[in-house]
Design a protein around this motif. Structure first.
Motif, PDB file in Angstrom:
ATOM      1  N   ASN A  52      16.485  11.130 -25.431  1.00  0.00           N
ATOM      2  CA  ASN A  52      15.027  11.107 -25.283  1.00  0.00           C
ATOM      3  C   ASN A  52      14.567  10.124 -24.202  1.00  0.00           C
ATOM      4  O   ASN A  52      13.381   9.977 -23.958  1.00  0.00           O
ATOM      5  CB  ASN A  52      14.320  10.777 -26.614  1.00  0.00           C
ATOM      6  N   GLY A  69      15.752  12.461 -15.072  1.00  0.00           N
ATOM      7  CA  GLY A  69      14.563  12.445 -15.931  1.00  0.00           C
ATOM      8  C   GLY A  69      13.608  13.586 -15.603  1.00  0.00           C
ATOM      9  O   GLY A  69      13.023  14.205 -16.498  1.00  0.00           O
ATOM     10  N   TYR A  70      13.477  13.878 -14.319  1.00  0.00           N
ATOM     11  CA  TYR A  70      12.608  14.981 -13.882  1.00  0.00           C
ATOM     12  C   TYR A  70      13.114  16.315 -14.429  1.00  0.00           C
ATOM     13  O   TYR A  70      12.361  17.104 -14.992  1.00  0.00           O
ATOM     14  CB  TYR A  70      12.555  15.003 -12.350  1.00  0.00           C
ATOM     15  N   LEU A  71      14.433  16.525 -14.284  1.00  0.00           N
ATOM     16  CA  LEU A  71      15.007  17.804 -14.742  1.00  0.00           C
ATOM     17  C   LEU A  71      14.917  17.947 -16.255  1.00  0.00           C
ATOM     18  O   LEU A  71      14.667  19.039 -16.773  1.00  0.00           O
ATOM     19  CB  LEU A  71      16.469  17.927 -14.306  1.00  0.00           C
ATOM     20  N   LEU A  72      15.117  16.832 -16.978  1.00  0.00           N
ATOM     21  CA  LEU A  72      15.099  16.900 -18.446  1.00  0.00           C
ATOM     22  C   LEU A  72      13.702  16.664 -19.016  1.00  0.00           C
ATOM     23  O   LEU A  72      13.496  16.753 -20.225  1.00  0.00           O
ATOM     24  CB  LEU A  72      16.069  15.858 -19.035  1.00  0.00           C
ATOM     25  N   GLU A  73      12.766  16.333 -18.112  1.00  0.00           N
ATOM     26  CA  GLU A  73      11.380  16.016 -18.514  1.00  0.00           C
ATOM     27  C   GLU A  73      11.362  14.890 -19.537  1.00  0.00           C
ATOM     28  O   GLU A  73      10.748  14.996 -20.612  1.00  0.00           O
ATOM     29  CB  GLU A  73      10.655  17.277 -19.003  1.00  0.00           C
ATOM     30  N   LEU A  74      12.086  13.810 -19.195  1.00  0.00           N
ATOM     31  CA  LEU A  74      12.170  12.641 -20.070  1.00  0.00           C
ATOM     32  C   LEU A  74      11.763  11.381 -19.296  1.00  0.00           C
ATOM     33  O   LEU A  74      11.941  11.323 -18.076  1.00  0.00           O
ATOM     34  CB  LEU A  74      13.612  12.467 -20.563  1.00  0.00           C
TER      35      LEU A  74
END
Ligand code: 5GP
Length: 190
Positions: A52, A69-74
């Protein structure tokens, strides 16, 4: 990861003391296309892991970490190299940098690393594992969980990889340097 290995052989430079300079595409000038491909590869390798939060350490970990973080939107948190006067509500640890031959105080706000967080640590290099050890300490202090560590480049002739894997952490490195002896870059065939 082939694209990274090819780029290291093309643009990487050896420095005395087992230092690899990748200023042309990672540490000074950055190649965002390669950075994105590397983040995609991390996402693939950590698929199935519950995450997370992405954690890194300033400065050179920030670019790969934010791509992941961008790819996982975290959210992406970077541990800061702090001065004691600014340490309020902070988790604090010490990290020895062998490239700079200096110990840094590293800190992260308790607001951004909390109990229950499932943390993926991302950094540019894995050498002796001192930055990694510092992150393990910060995550432990926060009562969070370190679910993985991803490095762009691991230097196999230093002992950080072995040390971190022995603790049971899921460690992934996208390129592994076998040796930099005689200023020749030898990559491990993985
Ligand atoms: P460790 O903490 O694993 O001993 O070393 C990792 C940290 O030191 C990384 O965050 C990186 O900034 C720096 N580092 C270690 N080895 C190298 C290297 O060969 N080249 C560069 N550019 N940085 C390195």
């Amino acid at each position: 990861m082939k694209a990274l290995k090819d780029r290291i052989l093309k643009d990487g430079r050896c420095f005395p003391g087992g230092i690899l300079k990748v200023d042309n595409f990672i540490n000074h000038q950055m190649d965002p296309i390669l950075m994105k491909s590397m983040a995609v590869e991390f996402v693939r390798r950590f698929a199935g892991t519950k995450i997370n939060k992405i954690l890194t350490v300033e400065a050179s970990g920030i670019a790969p970490a934010i791509m992941v973080g961008y790819l996982l939107e975290l959210p992406v948190v970077f541990a800061k190299k702090c001065k004691p006067s600014t340490m309020e509500n902070m988790l604090v640890t010490e990290v020895f940098s062998f490239t700079k031959n200096q110990t840094y105080t590293i800190c992260v706000s308790k607001d951004y690393l909390q109990s229950g967080d499932k943390v993926l640590f991302i950094d540019d290099f894995l050498a002796n594992g001192n930055a990694g050890k510092g992150m393990i300490d910060l995550v432990k202090q926060a009562d969070a969980e370190l679910v993985g560590m991803g490095f762009l480049i691991e230097k196999d002739f230093q002992k950080g990889g072995e040390m971190l894997r022995q603790t049971g952490i899921h460690v992934e490195s996208l390129a592994v340097i076998e040796s930099l002896d005689n200023c020749e870059i030898k990559l491990k065939d993985i």
